[in-house]
Design an enzyme around this catalytic site. Structure first.
Site, PDB file in Angstrom:
ATOM      1  N   ASP B  11      56.560  24.139  31.658  1.00  0.00           N
ATOM      2  CA  ASP B  11      57.294  24.640  30.501  1.00  0.00           C
ATOM      3  C   ASP B  11      56.275  25.057  29.447  1.00  0.00           C
ATOM      4  OD1 ASP B  11      59.562  23.997  31.798  1.00  0.00           O
ATOM      5  OD2 ASP B  11      60.192  22.370  30.477  1.00  0.00           O
ATOM      6  N   ASP B 130      71.485  27.408  37.117  1.00  0.00           N
ATOM      7  CA  ASP B 130      71.658  26.023  36.666  1.00  0.00           C
ATOM      8  C   ASP B 130      73.064  25.584  37.054  1.00  0.00           C
ATOM      9  OD1 ASP B 130      69.137  26.038  35.584  1.00  0.00           O
ATOM     10  OD2 ASP B 130      69.800  26.512  33.554  1.00  0.00           O
TER      11      ASP B 130
END
Lengths: 208, 251
Positions: B11, B130
């Protein structure tokens, strides 16, 4: 530093090839005009995307004839991935399209019926060395059956099996590299294949 | 044999790794380039950067980060997070990314997948999904970082995404993410049997066995983040383990 031409016809991962050649100690120069080709002793034909528009752009820019002249002068060429497929006689990707015909053979689609093997063939797979008068030079310092990075849905089938430089198995056993005289190429991406790929590129630079 | 791919995910925001890492002997532990190099040396098969930058200025640092990484790391690099248009994709690919991962924009405008795949080739278009379980064997697609339930069925969306031109599916289980009790293998099994492109398993890995279970469920690649960052599992040990279970790996 050896100057190596990277042929830019709108379908290459130019940046990755440039980075890898620089890392390997060469001086890469991106060229988009066939007139420039004769100034170099080594050239890379990269490529990602579809065969038909790629060969069309290459021909529109007159790189097809320039490449034949370049090769007949004995200079080194490396075709990577789609750039490799373009070297062959014809492709059956979205219809039938004529390639550069530098090596005799067809580009065919993977056709799996059991549904277990995914398409594209994406990831690291073994490359087993076979024939070709320069294959040892191309893979100098690299073990037989090392893994390289592939991403493709089409593969090349050579007319003359003795020209197969290396094979890889994915549903079928297909030709994953050639090294015939000054014509080298691979279905895998040497510029994305870690240390083995970089070694192979160094071998190519050394041969230029 | 085609090897299973092990993919560490970083990230990043404003050009830095967000989640801390416990790597030692790095000049700068927060520099994604250093972390990517380290993973490359440890045998990672690909690297994923997930850009969680909120600002426009921050995005330029991501481009620069991709450029610097691609100059030194010679394995495939995927970048995702907040892509809005064709120009964003072009900029990332020109900087040296090999693939881009599309999430919210793909759901909002599936035609965008098609445009991107036609322009850049479907080999470089990953669709990230997701998924959150709503009832037995049923999952919904969430977007905007998992904040919005689209009501879309995950199986249907995965199949549609492939029809539109996705070359790969990055499948994250929101239920499992961060739990460390294993990937959602039921979800993986269904999606990987329903689509003919590679599926990357994401969310829930905590132990070596979890990676093996996801392979059995049909995953083509296995993604993890903090597990690798905090060295709870090292990539070389994971590969050794999978190899001992007769799963092909690159060593």
């Amino acid at each position: 530093m050896k100057k190596i031409a990277i042929i830019d016809y709108g379908f290459g991962n130019i940046k990755s090839v440039t980075n890898a050649l620089l890392f390997c100690g060469a001086d890469p120069v991106v060229i988009s005009s066939p007139k420039e080709l004769s100034n170099y002793g080594g050239a890379v034909l990269p490529g990602v995307g579809a065969f038909a528009p790629a060969i069309q752009f290459l021909k529109n820019l007159n790189f097809d004839k320039a490449l034949l002249d370049y090769l007949s002068a004995g200079k080194m060429l490396y075709g990577s991935c789609l750039g490799f497929q373009l070297l062959f006689t014809r492709s059956f990707e979205n219809g039938e399209n004529v390639g550069l015909n530098i090596i005799e053979g067809d580009v065919k689609h993977f056709n799996f019926t059991d549904g277990k093997l995914k398409i594209p063939h994406m990831g690291w797979n073994n490359v087993e060395l076979k024939n070709g008068n320069n294959i040892k030079k191309m893979f100098d310092g690299i073990n037989d059956s090392e893994q390289f990075y592939f991403v493709h849905s089409y593969y090349v089938a050579l007319k003359n099996p003795s020209q197969i430089g290396a094979i890889t198995k994915y549903g079928v056993s297909f030709c994953s590299a050639v090294a015939i005289d000054n014509v080298w190429g691979s279905q895998f991406h040497p510029e994305k294949s870690g240390n083995c790929g970089l070694k192979l590129m160094k071998n190519f630079i050394g041969a230029c | 044999m085609l090897s299973i791919r092990i993919i560490p995910c970083l990230d990043v925001t404003d050009g830095r790794v967000v989640k801390g890492t416990k790597f030692v002997n790095l000049r700068d532990a927060g520099d994604p380039v250093e972390v990517a190099k380290r993973y490359n040396d440890e045998g990672a098969d690909e690297i994923v950067f997930l850009d969680i930058t909120a600002t426009h200025e921050g995005r330029d640092t991501t481009i620069d980060l991709v450029r610097r990484t691609a100059e030194q790391v010679f394995i495939p690099l995927t970048v995702g997070g907040g892509l809005r248009n064709m120009n964003d994709i072009r900029n990332l690919l020109n900087a040296g990314a090999d693939k881009v991962s599309l999430n919210s924009i793909a759901v909002k405008n599936p035609q965008f997948i098609n445009e991107a795949a036609e322009k850049f080739g479907n080999q470089c278009i990953v669709v990230a999904i997701d998924a959150k379980k709503t009832e037995d064997k049923k999952w919904n697609v969430f977007i905007n970082g998992g904040r919005i339930d689209t009501g879309l069925d995950v199986v249907k969306w995965a199949k549609d995404a492939v029809k539109f031109g996705a070359g790969e599916i990055l499948l994250t289980s929101m239920d499992k993410d961060g739990t460390k009790d294993g990937y959602d293998n039921q979800l993986l099994e269904i999606i990987s049997s329903e689509v003919n492109v590679p599926v990357i398993a994401s969310g829930g890995a905590g132990q070596l066995e979890h990676f093996f279970d996801a392979c059995k469920a049909g995953a083509s690649a296995l993604l993890a983040a903090s597990l690798f960052h905090y060295k709870e599992i090292e990539i070389k040990d994971l590969k050794q383990f999978l190899k001992s279970k007769n799963i092909p790996v690159r060593t």
